[in-house]
Scaffold this active site. Structure first.
Site, PDB file in Angstrom:
ATOM      1  N   ASP A  51       0.832  -1.193   0.000  1.00 42.54           N
ATOM      2  CA  ASP A  51       0.000   0.000   0.000  1.00 42.54           C
ATOM      3  C   ASP A  51       0.868   1.244   0.000  1.00 42.54           C
ATOM      4  OD1 ASP A  51      -2.622   1.521   0.498  1.00 42.54           O
ATOM      5  OD2 ASP A  51      -1.340   2.171   2.155  1.00 42.54           O
ATOM      6  N   TYR A  56       2.738  10.256   0.765  1.00 45.60           N
ATOM      7  CA  TYR A  56       3.933   9.801   1.463  1.00 45.60           C
ATOM      8  C   TYR A  56       5.188  10.337   0.776  1.00 45.60           C
ATOM      9  CZ  TYR A  56       0.525   6.426   3.261  1.00 45.60           C
ATOM     10  OH  TYR A  56      -0.586   5.841   3.811  1.00 45.60           O
ATOM     11  N   LYS A  82      -3.741   5.870  -3.244  1.00 42.59           N
ATOM     12  CA  LYS A  82      -4.840   6.668  -2.695  1.00 42.59           C
ATOM     13  C   LYS A  82      -5.128   7.885  -3.565  1.00 42.59           C
ATOM     14  CE  LYS A  82      -3.735   4.942   1.863  1.00 42.59           C
ATOM     15  NZ  LYS A  82      -2.373   4.402   1.651  1.00 42.59           N
ATOM     16  N   ALA A 240       3.818  -1.930  21.076  1.00 44.30           N
ATOM     17  CA  ALA A 240       5.093  -2.591  20.798  1.00 44.30           C
ATOM     18  C   ALA A 240       6.084  -2.363  21.926  1.00 44.30           C
ATOM     19  CB  ALA A 240       5.677  -2.088  19.478  1.00 44.30           C
TER      20      ALA A 240
END
Length: 339
Positions: A51, A56, A82, A240
């Site tokens: 993706d 970005y 997108k 995490a």
């Protein structure tokens, strides 16, 4: 790696997939060599769904993903990008950051109209250097990104023309599926009450900790046979790292309430003999509505470490132990860099 179907389409994606925001320099620079090495690690792990987005690095991630996939066999992978943001060239000294380090020299204009979406797709083909895009997501439409007044305008653009463009692209065979790529629930409900979409890339709202999607969105998705691709499974890192000093949740420092809940979850994970990141990564896939869990990083070592969490397989009973410590609808940070 096993695959799952996207909605009512014939398209299937791997249960784990690779998100490329970090390859566009999200929060820290990502040299090209590191980007390509990390993409190779994703491929080696069995991921075949990638993706990306024009947002970005203002096209940088799309360029890198296209370069990586160009020599892969036709039909061997699934690619999503997108629409909703158009990139416009600007002088070097006018390039905004928006959280990206060393992006390409562009500024962003929002456009969710018919023409805007058609232009966005053509621009993405050019950046990718590929002749196939499988899924298109309408990117970051919603109040958190735009505010109520502007979002009303953009939502009307989408409902009046943007969705028509997406449906034409799908019916003509240019894409196989379309949906929303967002961090918030309300805009998903707004769109799904008026239109049928194949899938939603939803970040941070259906995780081990955050169950905001459960009450209204999941039932709507089930009724419409709309699939979820779940991003942000670590909720900005806290699932995490655990409740350590400086831990972030939804792009902001974690509140005492969140720290307390995560501490309880970490204790459960320790009692089960697994790192907390393992149930966090595996949780969404317990629901058949979820087609894939999206993992994004700019480091090969991080990707390999995350995929190793799959060896700690949890049972349904083990997941049930976390239910008492979940959040229903926490606020989203206003400075978020979104999926």
């Amino acid at each position: 790696m096993q695959t799952r179907k996207i909605g009512k389409t014939a398209l299937s994606v791997t249960e784990y997939s690779f998100g490329t925001a970090p390859l566009g320099g999200m929060y820290r620079a990502c040299p090209r060599d590191a980007a390509m090495e990390t993409l190779e690690a994703a491929w080696d792990s069995g991921m075949r769904y990638f993706d990306t987005a024009p947002w970005y690095g203002f096209g940088l991630a799309e360029r890198r993903v296209g370069d990586f996939l160009r020599d892969k066999p036709s039909g061997s992978h699934v690619l999503s990008t997108k629409v909703g943001r158009l990139q416009r060239p600007v002088p070097d000294d006018q390039v905004p950051s928006y959280g990206f380090v060393d992006p390409l020299p562009f500024e962003t204009d929002y456009d969710y109209s018919y023409d805007g979406i058609m232009r966005s797709v053509e621009f993405s083909y050019a950046r990718l250097g590929l002749n196939r895009i499988d899924i298109l997501f309408v990117h970051d439409i919603g109040v958190y990104t735009h505010g109520a007044e502007r979002n009303a305008v953009y939502l009307r653009q989408l409902l009046d023309g943007g969705l028509k463009a997406l449906e034409e692209l799908k019916s003509g065979g240019t894409i196989a599926a379309y949906g929303l790529g967002v961090n918030e629930i309300e805009v998903c409900l707004d769109v799904m009450r008026q239109a049928t979409i194949d899938c939603i890339l939803l970040a941070g709202r259906y995780t081990l900790l955050d169950r905001s999607a459960v009450a209204e969105l999941l039932p709507l998705c089930e009724a419409a046979q709309t699939s979820l691709i779940v991003g942000g499974v670590f909720n900005s890192g806290i699932l995490a790292t655990g409740p350590v000093e400086g831990a972030h949740f939804d792009y902001l420092p974690a509140t005492p309430e969140v720290l307390e809940k995560v501490a309880a979850m970490q204790a459960i994970a320790e009692s089960q003999g697994v790192p907390l990141a393992a149930p966090a990564m595996q949780f969404p896939l317990q629901n058949p509505l979820v087609a894939s869990v999206l993992l994004g990083t700019a480091r090969r070592s991080s990707l390999e470490r995350n995929m190793a969490l799959e060896s700690h397989r949890l049972t349904a009973d083990q997941f049930a132990a976390y239910e008492a410590h979940t959040l229903v609808a926490p606020p989203l940070g206003t400075d978020a860099v979104r999926v």
